[in-house]
Design a protein around this motif. Structure first.
Motif, PDB file in Angstrom:
ATOM      1  N   THR A 288       6.387  35.679  53.373  1.00 47.33           N
ATOM      2  CA  THR A 288       7.835  35.531  53.439  1.00 47.33           C
ATOM      3  C   THR A 288       8.368  36.028  54.778  1.00 47.33           C
ATOM      4  OG1 THR A 288       7.922  35.893  51.056  1.00 47.33           O
ATOM      5  CG2 THR A 288       9.999  36.043  52.241  1.00 47.33           C
ATOM      6  N   ASP A 289       7.837  37.150  55.254  1.00 49.02           N
ATOM      7  CA  ASP A 289       8.250  37.685  56.553  1.00 49.02           C
ATOM      8  C   ASP A 289       7.876  36.719  57.676  1.00 49.02           C
ATOM      9  OD1 ASP A 289       9.109  40.075  55.308  1.00 49.02           O
ATOM     10  OD2 ASP A 289       7.122  40.982  55.530  1.00 49.02           O
TER      11      ASP A 289
ATOM     12  N   LEU B 202       7.436  33.487  57.404  1.00 52.16           N
ATOM     13  CA  LEU B 202       8.307  32.307  57.303  1.00 52.16           C
ATOM     14  C   LEU B 202       9.660  32.575  57.940  1.00 52.16           C
ATOM     15  CD1 LEU B 202       7.576  30.928  53.718  1.00 52.16           C
ATOM     16  CD2 LEU B 202       7.016  29.864  55.908  1.00 52.16           C
ATOM     17  N   ALA B 203      10.180  33.786  57.773  1.00 52.57           N
ATOM     18  CA  ALA B 203      11.459  34.133  58.388  1.00 52.57           C
ATOM     19  C   ALA B 203      11.351  34.078  59.911  1.00 52.57           C
ATOM     20  CB  ALA B 203      11.909  35.510  57.925  1.00 52.57           C
TER      21      ALA B 203
ATOM     22  N   ASP C 119      11.142  30.402  60.915  1.00 51.51           N
ATOM     23  CA  ASP C 119      12.470  29.807  60.766  1.00 51.51           C
ATOM     24  C   ASP C 119      13.351  30.168  61.965  1.00 51.51           C
ATOM     25  OD1 ASP C 119      13.895  28.125  59.088  1.00 51.51           O
ATOM     26  OD2 ASP C 119      14.892  29.777  58.046  1.00 51.51           O
ATOM     27  N   LYS C 120      13.308  31.416  62.362  1.00 54.88           N
ATOM     28  CA  LYS C 120      14.123  31.896  63.481  1.00 54.88           C
ATOM     29  C   LYS C 120      13.698  31.222  64.785  1.00 54.88           C
ATOM     30  CE  LYS C 120      15.313  36.132  65.938  1.00 54.88           C
ATOM     31  NZ  LYS C 120      15.023  37.562  66.099  1.00 54.88           N
TER      32      LYS C 120
ATOM     33  N   LYS D 196      17.826  32.740  48.568  1.00 58.43           N
ATOM     34  CA  LYS D 196      17.166  32.928  49.860  1.00 58.43           C
ATOM     35  C   LYS D 196      15.653  33.118  49.746  1.00 58.43           C
ATOM     36  CE  LYS D 196      17.429  34.896  54.324  1.00 58.43           C
ATOM     37  NZ  LYS D 196      18.252  35.307  55.372  1.00 58.43           N
ATOM     38  N   PRO D 197      15.158  34.007  48.868  1.00 61.30           N
ATOM     39  CA  PRO D 197      13.690  34.148  48.801  1.00 61.30           C
ATOM     40  C   PRO D 197      12.985  32.876  48.315  1.00 61.30           C
ATOM     41  CG  PRO D 197      14.785  35.906  47.549  1.00 61.30           C
ATOM     42  CD  PRO D 197      15.832  34.968  48.020  1.00 61.30           C
TER      43      PRO D 197
ATOM     44  N   GLN E 296      13.410  30.154  51.495  1.00 62.10           N
ATOM     45  CA  GLN E 296      13.121  30.565  52.870  1.00 62.10           C
ATOM     46  C   GLN E 296      12.134  29.614  53.530  1.00 62.10           C
ATOM     47  OE1 GLN E 296      14.429  33.508  54.489  1.00 62.10           O
ATOM     48  NE2 GLN E 296      13.673  32.405  56.243  1.00 62.10           N
ATOM     49  N   GLY E 297      12.566  28.990  54.607  1.00 54.95           N
ATOM     50  CA  GLY E 297      11.702  28.086  55.350  1.00 54.95           C
ATOM     51  C   GLY E 297      11.553  26.709  54.746  1.00 54.95           C
ATOM     52  N   ARG E 298      12.153  26.481  53.591  1.00 55.83           N
ATOM     53  CA  ARG E 298      12.008  25.182  52.930  1.00 55.83           C
ATOM     54  C   ARG E 298      13.314  24.397  52.919  1.00 55.83           C
ATOM     55  NH1 ARG E 298       9.608  26.241  47.274  1.00 55.83           N
ATOM     56  NH2 ARG E 298       9.249  24.017  47.350  1.00 55.83           N
TER      57      ARG E 298
ATOM     58  N   MET F 159      19.441  27.060  55.290  1.00 50.84           N
ATOM     59  CA  MET F 159      20.276  27.959  54.489  1.00 50.84           C
ATOM     60  C   MET F 159      21.766  27.768  54.782  1.00 50.84           C
ATOM     61  SD  MET F 159      18.158  29.215  52.464  1.00 50.84           S
ATOM     62  CE  MET F 159      19.176  30.355  51.562  1.00 50.84           C
TER      63      MET F 159
END
Length: 148
Positions: free
Chosen positions: A48-49, A51-52, A55-56, A127-128, A131-133, A136
């Motif tokens: 998850t981290d 992916l964040a 995403d950024k 959000k969880p 995330q990345g899918r 947002m």
């Protein structure tokens, strides 16, 4: 080590073997960013981290593309597009509009949200999961529309 970091390192090895310079440089940049966050936060990152972070980085490149195109620097915009392609290789499958709508409806019901004041509760649930899918920002607009 997370499965996603292992996948990214395998992608780097493939890019080396195939002599794909842009892809290799982009993956190395991603791994450097991951390592930087691990050092700063003193913890091992989860998928998850990671992916964040992905995403950024993709969002930063999209912003750069629009700036380069408005400045007439197409070669730089094309380079950023190639980097986005390399980064998106590690992102999970994007959600469809129907899946997003169903998840929003479910999150609203789960949180008991009724007004715009409850939007934070809904977004905290979504959000969880997304995330990345999903974008947002667009999801936030859809949640607002359903709560109004």
């Amino acid at each position: 080590m997370s499965a996603l970091i292992t996948q990214i390192k395998d992608g780097m090895k493939e890019a080396m073997r195939a002599k794909q310079k842009v892809r290799l440089a982009t993956i190395r940049m991603l791994l450097a960013q991951i390592k930087q966050v691990e050092v700063d936060e003193r913890k091992e990152l989860t998928d998850t981290d990671v992916l964040a972070i992905l995403d950024k980085m993709i969002k930063q490149r999209r912003d750069s593309i629009s700036q380069f195109e408005s400045a007439g620097r197409q070669e730089l915009a094309d380079n950023e597009k190639a980097e986005i392609e390399a980064l998106q290789e590690f992102m999970p499958q994007a959600l469809s509009e129907a899946e997003i709508a169903a998840m929003i409806t479910s999150a609203i019901a789960e949180s008991g949200a009724e007004t715009m004041r409850d939007m934070g509760k809904v977004m905290a649930i979504l959000k969880p999961q997304m995330q990345g899918r999903a974008d947002m920002g667009a999801v936030s607009g859809q949640v607002k529309a359903q709560l109004n």
